[in-house]
Design a protein around this motif. Structure first.
Motif, PDB file in Angstrom:
ATOM      1  N   GLY A 116     -45.662 -67.879 -12.424  1.00  0.00           N
ATOM      2  CA  GLY A 116     -45.418 -67.302 -11.118  1.00  0.00           C
ATOM      3  C   GLY A 116     -46.303 -67.806 -10.001  1.00  0.00           C
ATOM      4  N   VAL A 117     -47.003 -68.916 -10.210  1.00  0.00           N
ATOM      5  CA  VAL A 117     -47.842 -69.507  -9.170  1.00  0.00           C
ATOM      6  C   VAL A 117     -47.059 -70.647  -8.525  1.00  0.00           C
ATOM      7  CG1 VAL A 117     -49.955 -70.815  -8.701  1.00  0.00           C
ATOM      8  CG2 VAL A 117     -50.013 -68.846 -10.244  1.00  0.00           C
ATOM      9  N   LEU A 118     -46.894 -70.582  -7.201  1.00  0.00           N
ATOM     10  CA  LEU A 118     -46.075 -71.555  -6.481  1.00  0.00           C
ATOM     11  C   LEU A 118     -46.968 -72.536  -5.737  1.00  0.00           C
ATOM     12  CD1 LEU A 118     -43.261 -72.500  -5.675  1.00  0.00           C
ATOM     13  CD2 LEU A 118     -43.345 -70.882  -3.758  1.00  0.00           C
ATOM     14  N   LEU A 119     -46.911 -73.798  -6.154  1.00  0.00           N
ATOM     15  CA  LEU A 119     -47.708 -74.862  -5.544  1.00  0.00           C
ATOM     16  C   LEU A 119     -46.861 -75.538  -4.472  1.00  0.00           C
ATOM     17  CD1 LEU A 119     -49.200 -76.276  -8.867  1.00  0.00           C
ATOM     18  CD2 LEU A 119     -50.349 -74.780  -7.215  1.00  0.00           C
ATOM     19  N   ALA A 120     -46.708 -74.862  -3.341  1.00  0.00           N
ATOM     20  CA  ALA A 120     -45.851 -75.360  -2.270  1.00  0.00           C
ATOM     21  C   ALA A 120     -46.372 -74.871  -0.932  1.00  0.00           C
ATOM     22  CB  ALA A 120     -44.409 -74.888  -2.482  1.00  0.00           C
ATOM     23  N   GLY A 125     -46.651 -77.109   7.124  1.00  0.00           N
ATOM     24  CA  GLY A 125     -47.904 -77.363   6.422  1.00  0.00           C
ATOM     25  C   GLY A 125     -48.698 -76.125   6.084  1.00  0.00           C
ATOM     26  N   SER A 126     -48.271 -74.965   6.549  1.00  0.00           N
ATOM     27  CA  SER A 126     -49.009 -73.733   6.265  1.00  0.00           C
ATOM     28  C   SER A 126     -48.755 -73.265   4.834  1.00  0.00           C
ATOM     29  CB  SER A 126     -48.612 -72.631   7.246  1.00  0.00           C
ATOM     30  OG  SER A 126     -47.236 -72.331   7.139  1.00  0.00           O
ATOM     31  N   ALA A 127     -49.693 -72.522   4.306  1.00  0.00           N
ATOM     32  CA  ALA A 127     -49.601 -72.050   2.929  1.00  0.00           C
ATOM     33  C   ALA A 127     -48.547 -70.960   2.778  1.00  0.00           C
ATOM     34  CB  ALA A 127     -50.956 -71.531   2.469  1.00  0.00           C
ATOM     35  N   CYS A 128     -47.969 -70.865   1.604  1.00  0.00           N
ATOM     36  CA  CYS A 128     -47.052 -69.760   1.291  1.00  0.00           C
ATOM     37  C   CYS A 128     -47.873 -68.486   1.118  1.00  0.00           C
ATOM     38  CB  CYS A 128     -46.286 -70.045   0.009  1.00  0.00           C
ATOM     39  SG  CYS A 128     -45.173 -71.461   0.120  1.00  0.00           S
ATOM     40  N   ASP A 129     -47.497 -67.425   1.822  1.00  0.00           N
ATOM     41  CA  ASP A 129     -48.235 -66.190   1.669  1.00  0.00           C
ATOM     42  C   ASP A 129     -47.799 -65.474   0.392  1.00  0.00           C
ATOM     43  OD1 ASP A 129     -46.003 -64.138   2.424  1.00  0.00           O
ATOM     44  OD2 ASP A 129     -45.996 -65.601   4.053  1.00  0.00           O
ATOM     45  N   ALA A 130     -48.628 -64.534  -0.046  1.00  0.00           N
ATOM     46  CA  ALA A 130     -48.377 -63.839  -1.306  1.00  0.00           C
ATOM     47  C   ALA A 130     -47.059 -63.083  -1.293  1.00  0.00           C
ATOM     48  CB  ALA A 130     -49.536 -62.881  -1.604  1.00  0.00           C
ATOM     49  N   ALA A 131     -46.675 -62.548  -0.137  1.00  0.00           N
ATOM     50  CA  ALA A 131     -45.428 -61.781  -0.056  1.00  0.00           C
ATOM     51  C   ALA A 131     -44.220 -62.675  -0.337  1.00  0.00           C
ATOM     52  CB  ALA A 131     -45.297 -61.131   1.320  1.00  0.00           C
ATOM     53  N   LEU A 132     -44.223 -63.892   0.206  1.00  0.00           N
ATOM     54  CA  LEU A 132     -43.124 -64.821  -0.044  1.00  0.00           C
ATOM     55  C   LEU A 132     -43.072 -65.207  -1.512  1.00  0.00           C
ATOM     56  CD1 LEU A 132     -40.823 -66.691   0.820  1.00  0.00           C
ATOM     57  CD2 LEU A 132     -42.558 -68.416   1.402  1.00  0.00           C
ATOM     58  N   VAL A 133     -44.207 -65.501  -2.096  1.00  0.00           N
ATOM     59  CA  VAL A 133     -44.240 -65.888  -3.511  1.00  0.00           C
ATOM     60  C   VAL A 133     -43.717 -64.750  -4.376  1.00  0.00           C
ATOM     61  CG1 VAL A 133     -45.711 -66.601  -5.429  1.00  0.00           C
ATOM     62  CG2 VAL A 133     -46.131 -67.517  -3.139  1.00  0.00           C
ATOM     63  N   ASP A 134     -44.125 -63.528  -4.093  1.00  0.00           N
ATOM     64  CA  ASP A 134     -43.629 -62.373  -4.851  1.00  0.00           C
ATOM     65  C   ASP A 134     -42.111 -62.261  -4.741  1.00  0.00           C
ATOM     66  OD1 ASP A 134     -46.142 -61.676  -5.695  1.00  0.00           O
ATOM     67  OD2 ASP A 134     -46.451 -60.138  -4.158  1.00  0.00           O
ATOM     68  N   LEU A 159     -39.358 -75.291   1.792  1.00  0.00           N
ATOM     69  CA  LEU A 159     -40.701 -75.491   1.263  1.00  0.00           C
ATOM     70  C   LEU A 159     -40.858 -76.912   0.731  1.00  0.00           C
ATOM     71  CD1 LEU A 159     -41.140 -72.164  -0.739  1.00  0.00           C
ATOM     72  CD2 LEU A 159     -41.934 -72.663   1.592  1.00  0.00           C
ATOM     73  N   TYR A 160     -42.099 -77.404   0.786  1.00  0.00           N
ATOM     74  CA  TYR A 160     -42.437 -78.725   0.257  1.00  0.00           C
ATOM     75  C   TYR A 160     -43.554 -78.565  -0.770  1.00  0.00           C
ATOM     76  CZ  TYR A 160     -39.537 -80.817   3.848  1.00  0.00           C
ATOM     77  OH  TYR A 160     -38.452 -81.165   4.615  1.00  0.00           O
ATOM     78  N   LEU A 161     -43.457 -79.314  -1.844  1.00  0.00           N
ATOM     79  CA  LEU A 161     -44.420 -79.173  -2.931  1.00  0.00           C
ATOM     80  C   LEU A 161     -45.792 -79.671  -2.500  1.00  0.00           C
ATOM     81  CD1 LEU A 161     -42.163 -80.228  -5.920  1.00  0.00           C
ATOM     82  CD2 LEU A 161     -42.830 -77.921  -5.225  1.00  0.00           C
ATOM     83  N   ASP A 162     -46.809 -78.929  -2.896  1.00  0.00           N
ATOM     84  CA  ASP A 162     -48.188 -79.225  -2.495  1.00  0.00           C
ATOM     85  C   ASP A 162     -48.827 -80.166  -3.513  1.00  0.00           C
ATOM     86  OD1 ASP A 162     -50.388 -79.117  -0.909  1.00  0.00           O
ATOM     87  OD2 ASP A 162     -50.898 -77.032  -1.335  1.00  0.00           O
ATOM     88  N   THR A 163     -48.176 -81.312  -3.719  1.00  0.00           N
ATOM     89  CA  THR A 163     -48.604 -82.235  -4.774  1.00  0.00           C
ATOM     90  C   THR A 163     -49.957 -82.873  -4.487  1.00  0.00           C
ATOM     91  OG1 THR A 163     -47.249 -83.922  -3.689  1.00  0.00           O
ATOM     92  CG2 THR A 163     -46.266 -82.771  -5.550  1.00  0.00           C
ATOM     93  N   SER A 164     -50.349 -82.949  -3.230  1.00  0.00           N
ATOM     94  CA  SER A 164     -51.611 -83.618  -2.902  1.00  0.00           C
ATOM     95  C   SER A 164     -52.815 -82.896  -3.496  1.00  0.00           C
ATOM     96  CB  SER A 164     -51.776 -83.726  -1.383  1.00  0.00           C
ATOM     97  OG  SER A 164     -51.874 -82.449  -0.794  1.00  0.00           O
ATOM     98  N   ARG A 165     -52.651 -81.630  -3.839  1.00  0.00           N
ATOM     99  CA  ARG A 165     -53.770 -80.863  -4.397  1.00  0.00           C
ATOM    100  C   ARG A 165     -53.936 -81.098  -5.897  1.00  0.00           C
ATOM    101  NH1 ARG A 165     -53.190 -75.241  -4.061  1.00  0.00           N
ATOM    102  NH2 ARG A 165     -55.442 -75.057  -4.117  1.00  0.00           N
ATOM    103  N   LEU A 166     -52.923 -81.653  -6.540  1.00  0.00           N
ATOM    104  CA  LEU A 166     -52.980 -81.863  -7.980  1.00  0.00           C
ATOM    105  C   LEU A 166     -53.824 -83.095  -8.305  1.00  0.00           C
ATOM    106  CD1 LEU A 166     -49.233 -81.221  -8.836  1.00  0.00           C
ATOM    107  CD2 LEU A 166     -51.141 -79.748  -9.435  1.00  0.00           C
ATOM    108  N   GLU A 196     -51.390 -64.432  -7.590  1.00  0.00           N
ATOM    109  CA  GLU A 196     -51.754 -63.905  -8.893  1.00  0.00           C
ATOM    110  C   GLU A 196     -50.751 -64.388  -9.933  1.00  0.00           C
ATOM    111  OE1 GLU A 196     -54.453 -62.271  -9.592  1.00  0.00           O
ATOM    112  OE2 GLU A 196     -55.145 -62.031  -7.528  1.00  0.00           O
ATOM    113  N   ALA A 197     -51.219 -64.611 -11.134  1.00  0.00           N
ATOM    114  CA  ALA A 197     -50.349 -65.087 -12.208  1.00  0.00           C
ATOM    115  C   ALA A 197     -49.654 -63.927 -12.907  1.00  0.00           C
ATOM    116  CB  ALA A 197     -51.167 -65.876 -13.227  1.00  0.00           C
ATOM    117  N   SER A 198     -48.457 -64.203 -13.415  1.00  0.00           N
ATOM    118  CA  SER A 198     -47.730 -63.243 -14.255  1.00  0.00           C
ATOM    119  C   SER A 198     -46.840 -64.046 -15.194  1.00  0.00           C
ATOM    120  CB  SER A 198     -46.876 -62.297 -13.396  1.00  0.00           C
ATOM    121  OG  SER A 198     -45.888 -63.012 -12.681  1.00  0.00           O
ATOM    122  N   VAL A 199     -46.858 -63.722 -16.474  1.00  0.00           N
ATOM    123  CA  VAL A 199     -46.116 -64.516 -17.448  1.00  0.00           C
ATOM    124  C   VAL A 199     -44.638 -64.150 -17.435  1.00  0.00           C
ATOM    125  CG1 VAL A 199     -48.089 -64.917 -18.951  1.00  0.00           C
ATOM    126  CG2 VAL A 199     -46.676 -62.883 -19.297  1.00  0.00           C
TER     127      VAL A 199
END
Length: 294
Positions: A116-120, A125-134, A159-166, A196-199
């Protein structure tokens, strides 16, 4: 590294014709608690044939949709060259761009699907907020059933993948005695702020943020079981974090690290199976497949 693979109850037999090796990606999610490095580990379902009941990093195989042009369009143009230039095939040649970029995509997709962690990021260029990810987590089951659905989610939210951080961290190939084999690229990244992570409760049954020292303590106590790649990666993370003195400094310093392919070998002594890794003194004398370092 003398040990029986943790998911094998008895001795193994070398296959007459080794299984094909499939490309895969794994993401090592990291964070700091004070000065301590923590890593996210997920426990695979005991019902799974491959690495069942082991604690692993989220990841999975490369899907055709991950390397499709329309999916790769969700990798920012400025990230493309940096992402793909350092990944090589087992024969030593650089991977084609679609496959190299697709492995970064696969890592992002599997991380969202399994924990449940979104790397995007948003288009601006702004980060995805927690509400959107949820909100987007409701799509995880659909993505698990059809990897192409990941593109639909990215498109719908632009959304665009935040691959530069990997950070390309390690490269492991499943040994030839296994019935399922993967050519797996490991990427390390700091977990996005606020997420936050969730399986998913299908492939993975629980998760834990643990310090590396705690992971080793649980391994020694038998409450966490690791395959050799996970154990070696944890050892490497502990050494690198201590050497660089912090997570941000570690990831910045290790961005251009050498990443040779690692193909374990094995031999049997009675019922004991010993896994031998390239840095073990006996590796060169043990029969088995080898790969060329780039």
């Amino acid at each position: 590294m003398g040990s029986r693979p943790a998911n094998r109850p008895g001795p193994v037999t070398e296959a007459a014709s080794p299984a094909p090796v499939r490309a895969a990606a794994t993401v090592v999610l990291l964070r700091e608690s004070g000065a301590r490095l923590e890593v996210l580990l997920t426990r695979r379902s005991a019902q799974l044939a491959f690495m069942g009941d082991l604690w692993v990093f989220p990841g999975g195989r490369l899907d055709a949709a991950d390397r499709a042009p329309e999916t790769l369009a969700r990798v920012p143009d400025e990230d493309r060259a940096a992402c793909g230039c350092r990944l090589h095939a087992l024969t030593g040649e650089p991977l084609d761009e679609a496959t190299a970029l697709g492995l970064f995509v696969a890592g992002c997709r599997e991380t969202f699907e399994e924990c449940g962690v979104l790397l995007a990021r948003r288009a601006d260029g702004s980060a995805c907020d927690a509400a959107l990810v949820d909100q987007l987590r409701r799509h995880r089951a659909r993505i698990a059933a059809d990897g192409a659905a990941f593109l639909d989610v990215l498109r719908e939210e632009d959304l665009y993948l935040d691959t530069s951080r990997l950070v390309y961290w390690a490269h492991w190939i499943t040994p030839s005695f296994e019935p399922k084999r993967f050519d797996t690229r490991f990427f390390a990244v700091e977990v996005p702020a606020g997420q936050e992570a969730s399986v998913d409760r299908t492939e993975t049954t629980e998760h834990a943020w643990v310090t590396v020292d705690e992971a080793f303590a649980r391994f020694a106590a038998g409450t966490m079981k690791f395959a050799p790649p996970t154990l070696a990666t944890l050892q490497d993370l502990r050494a690198c974090h201590g050497r660089h003195g912090g997570l941000a400094r570690m990831l910045a310093a290790e961005r251009d690290r050498a990443v040779p392919p690692i193909l374990p070998k094995w031999f049997e002594q009675g019922e004991q199976v010993t896994v031998v890794l390239p840095w073990d003194p006996e590796y060169s004398s043990v029969p088995g497949e080898t790969v060329r370092s780039a």
